[in-house]
Structures are given as structure tokens and as C-alpha cells.
Design a protein around this motif. Structure first.
Motif, PDB file in Angstrom:
ATOM      1  N   GLU A 136       0.828  -1.205   0.000  1.00 52.24           N
ATOM      2  CA  GLU A 136       0.000   0.000   0.000  1.00 52.24           C
ATOM      3  C   GLU A 136       0.868   1.262   0.000  1.00 52.24           C
ATOM      4  N   ARG A 137       1.943   1.261   0.756  1.00 45.53           N
ATOM      5  CA  ARG A 137       2.857   2.412   0.764  1.00 45.53           C
ATOM      6  C   ARG A 137       3.470   2.632  -0.614  1.00 45.53           C
ATOM      7  N   ARG A 138       3.846   1.534  -1.273  1.00 45.40           N
ATOM      8  CA  ARG A 138       4.426   1.664  -2.613  1.00 45.40           C
ATOM      9  C   ARG A 138       3.415   2.263  -3.584  1.00 45.40           C
ATOM     10  N   SER A 140       0.872   4.172  -2.888  1.00 45.90           N
ATOM     11  CA  SER A 140       0.688   5.570  -2.510  1.00 45.90           C
ATOM     12  C   SER A 140       1.857   6.416  -2.995  1.00 45.90           C
ATOM     13  N   THR A 153      13.113   9.374  -0.965  1.00 38.55           N
ATOM     14  CA  THR A 153      12.571   8.421   0.014  1.00 38.55           C
ATOM     15  C   THR A 153      13.368   7.119  -0.032  1.00 38.55           C
TER      16      THR A 153
END
Length: 189
Positions: A136-138, A140, A153
């Protein structure tokens, strides 16, 4: 094996005999650079803990272009989780970027361990949750950050990737061309 046990005991407490059962269930597997742990089209039935080395996870589109979606490095777990859970063929390839030592457990052995050591259900759930959070972070990051921000990042969170992974795979992971990545590297340095 000690890093494997440390990784699991960071989530759940284990008695020494339970640790021994876990160590017996995982078996070492060596991959040479370029060898596959899992290939697209194969049903995945195992999880690996990376003792040392680096695994690149990628998929190919209809025209054969590859997109890198993850790197699994030292002391990380990796698997084609969707394939393992659904017993459908994996859409991803898991390839060693360097000589890599894995500790592998087969799905049936993992299921048996969870029956024998019930708190491993908690660890397995946390493992799946962490993989979901990472994905999910990727997503986003790809939707909401500029290429420069994604690169910054990566430098902050995964400097080993910048140092140890070929430029074209790093660029693919960031969703940019190798030329764009070269320009970003020059701007930031």
C-alpha cells in the motif's frame, strides 16, 4: 538461523523447543546470481527468509517489458503471497540479484508448525499485514510523489538498493527511465 528466530521472536515469544521446531522446518537454499526463487506461472507454495543476498521481484507486461515492484534483502521474508494463499499461478518473478542464501519453509510445513505452535498464527498474520502495508505504501508513493521525492525516500529508507542494485532495476522500481534516474542522482549529489 539465529536471525530467522530473532525475526519471529520480535513478534511472538517462543520456548527453546519451539525455536528448535521452527529451525528444523526451514531448510537452506542457495541461489546463484540470476537464479529464480519463483517464476511467473508457477504456483508458489513456500516462503523464504533471506539470510544474505538480494531478491528482485518483477513482472512482465504483454510486450515483455519488466517492472520491478520489490526488493527483498537481508533478513526479510519474501513470497508470492497471493499465489500461495489462492493457489493460483504467480504473476511475479523472484530472481537473485547476487548469490543469495535463503531459508525456505513449504506451505504444508508452515501450516503444521502453526498447529503445533499456535502463537505462530499471530506471527503469520503480522507477516501478511506487513507485506500488505508495504504494498500500500508503494502504491501511494507511485500515485502521490514526484520522481525526485520517490528517489529521496528510497535513499533515506533503503540506501542499500541505491548502492547494490543495477540502475535499470532501481529506475524501474521508481517508475522512471534509467536516464531520468541518472539526472536525479546528479541533481541531488
Amino acid at each position: 538461523m539465529s536471525q530467522l528466530i530473532e525475526s519471529i521472536t520480535a513478534v511472538v515469544d517462543l520456548a527453546p523447543e519451539e525455536q528448535s521446531k521452527i529451525e528444523a522446518a526451514f531448510h537452506p537454499h542457495l541461489l546463484k546470481k540470476g537464479d529464480y526463487f519463483i517464476q511467473s506461472g508457477e504456483v508458489c507454495n513456500r516462503i523464504a527468509f533471506v539470510e544474505h543476498g538480494q531478491i528482485r521481484v518483477y513482472y512482465s507486461d504483454e510486450s515483455g517489458d519488466e517492472t520491478t515492484c520489490h526488493f527483498a534483502g537481508k533478513h526479510e521474508f519474501t513470497s508470492s503471497l497471493t499465489s500461495m494463499l489462492t493457489r493460483a499461478p504467480s504473476k511475479d518473478n523472484f530472481v537473485a540479484l547476487e548469490n543469495t542464501k535463503l531459508l525456505i519453509i513449504e506451505r504444508d510445513a508452515m501450516d503444521q508448525l502453526c498447529e503445533d505452535i499456535p502463537q505462530l498464527h499471530i506471527w503469520r498474520r503480522v507477516l501478511v499485514e506487513n507485506i500488505y502495508i508495504m504494498m500500500e505504501r508503494r502504491l501511494s508513493m507511485m500515485r502521490n510523489q514526484s520522481a525526485q521525492k520517490r528517489y529521496e525516500t528510497m535513499i533515506r529508507e533503503n540506501p542499500d538498493i541505491i548502492l547494490n542494485v543495477p540502475l535499470q532495476y532501481t529506475a524501474s522500481f521508481l517508475g522512471i527511465t534509467p536516464q531520468h534516474l541518472s539526472r536525479l542522482r546528479k541533481q541531488i549529489s
